[in-house]
Design a protein around this motif. Structure first.
Motif, PDB file in Angstrom:
ATOM      1  N   LYS A   1       5.753 -56.182 -19.895  1.00 14.03           N
ATOM      2  CA  LYS A   1       5.875 -55.543 -21.205  1.00 14.03           C
ATOM      3  C   LYS A   1       5.360 -54.105 -21.158  1.00 14.03           C
ATOM      4  N   ALA A   2       4.441 -53.836 -20.237  1.00 13.20           N
ATOM      5  CA  ALA A   2       3.752 -52.540 -20.210  1.00 13.20           C
ATOM      6  C   ALA A   2       4.271 -51.578 -19.153  1.00 13.20           C
TER       7      ALA A   2
ATOM      8  N   GLU B   1       3.174 -60.519 -18.995  1.00 16.99           N
ATOM      9  CA  GLU B   1       2.412 -59.565 -19.809  1.00 16.99           C
ATOM     10  C   GLU B   1       2.524 -58.147 -19.252  1.00 16.99           C
ATOM     11  N   ARG B   2       2.428 -58.029 -17.945  1.00 19.73           N
ATOM     12  CA  ARG B   2       2.521 -56.713 -17.334  1.00 19.73           C
ATOM     13  C   ARG B   2       3.928 -56.131 -17.444  1.00 19.73           C
TER      14      ARG B   2
ATOM     15  N   GLU C   1      -3.302 -49.962 -16.495  1.00 14.09           N
ATOM     16  CA  GLU C   1      -2.099 -49.644 -17.281  1.00 14.09           C
ATOM     17  C   GLU C   1      -2.348 -48.456 -18.215  1.00 14.09           C
TER      18      GLU C   1
ATOM     19  N   GLU D   1      -0.243 -44.993 -18.353  1.00 11.03           N
ATOM     20  CA  GLU D   1       0.348 -44.480 -19.589  1.00 11.03           C
ATOM     21  C   GLU D   1      -0.156 -43.079 -19.906  1.00 11.03           C
TER      22      GLU D   1
ATOM     23  N   ARG E   1       5.716 -46.102 -14.978  1.00  8.01           N
ATOM     24  CA  ARG E   1       5.991 -45.991 -16.405  1.00  8.01           C
ATOM     25  C   ARG E   1       7.434 -46.420 -16.691  1.00  8.01           C
TER      26      ARG E   1
END
Length: 265
Positions: free
Chosen positions: A115-116, A112-113, A92, A96, A232
């Motif tokens: 969120k990213a 969780e992923r 991740e 980013e 992204r």
């Protein structure tokens, strides 16, 4: 007076044309930034040890279900792609930092992923299996009390196991994490851990290709998942085009053709 009026008219016309032209250029630039860049090579980040999704063959070439699927999707999208192996712990962060444009390698959707990253639509189901040596007395999760469990670091398997706090608390020590699933398998084979939690797609392929490895899959597992492609958050246009390509690959039969190369029927 007439010449002054003429001059003013010319100046006003120039200002108008400049303003209008600038607005059009700005809109076009905005549209281009939101769409696909056909002059760019998009980079796909992957774990090149994750058989059969993305891995090295005996010649060292990058192959796998996700590799072939990505190449076919890129043709439909009209873009160039290349692949870059990444440390799965930092996938991740690589996305980013714009070192890669996709995470595409049996990448499970998790809260969780989400969120990213921005996920594509899911394209394949997966299960987190529990595997132990064939002669192990372990038959259920409860039998792991006081035992050691290994898995891949920063994997969806790790996330799934950590959700079962009672299971984690019952173990004889912290979860043993390795950079790759293959290393986790080797850890159990060597007797250093009592079992591992691993993606079904990799586990079944590994056991089929290594018949000398005597292991069994428990009936209990750590849940169902779906594989998707990570991008992204701002790459909404890219995700939209990818989703269209995935739909087309399923409609024209290419998806099943690729699946047949890497999965037993």
């Amino acid at each position: 007076m007439k010449s002054i009026k003429y001059l003013l008219a010319v100046l006003l016309l120039g200002v108008c044309l400049t303003a209008c032209g600038g607005g059009q250029d700005s809109n076009q630039a905005g549209e281009a930034s939101q769409g696909l860049d056909k002059n760019k090579t998009y980079i796909i980040g992957l774990d090149d040890t994750f058989v059969p999704m993305g891995y090295r063959d005996e010649k060292g070439d990058l192959v796998g279900f996700d590799v072939d699927l990505a190449r076919e999707a890129a043709k439909i999208m009209g873009i160039q792609v290349d692949f870059m192996p990444v440390d799965w712990n930092y996938k991740e962060a690589e996305l980013e930092a714009k070192n890669i444009d996709f995470i595409w390698n049996g990448y499970s959707i998790t809260p969780e992923r989400e969120k990213a990253v921005l996920f594509s639509k899911p394209y394949m189901d997966n299960t987190q299996l529990i595997i132990v040596p064939e002669d192990s007395p372990i038959e259920t999760k409860a039998d792991f009390k006081g035992k050691k469990v290994t898995l891949q670091a920063d994997s969806s398997a790790l996330e799934a196991v950590k959700k079962d706090q009672a299971f984690v608390d019952s173990l004889g020590g912290p979860l043993v994490e390795y950079p790759t699933n293959i290393e986790a398998f080797k850890d159990v084979e060597a007797g250093r851990s009592d079992g591992l939690v691993v993606d079904e797609v990799l586990a079944r392929d590994y056991l089929k290709k290594n018949p000398q490895v005597k292991m069994k899959i428990l009936e209990e597992n750590f849940g169902q998942e779906e594989f998707a492609v990570g991008m992204r958050k701002e790459d909404k246009a890219l995700a939209e085009e990818l989703n269209k390509a995935l739909d087309q690959l399923k409609e024209n039969g290419k998806f099943e053709e690729i699946r047949g190369r890497y999965f037993s029927k």
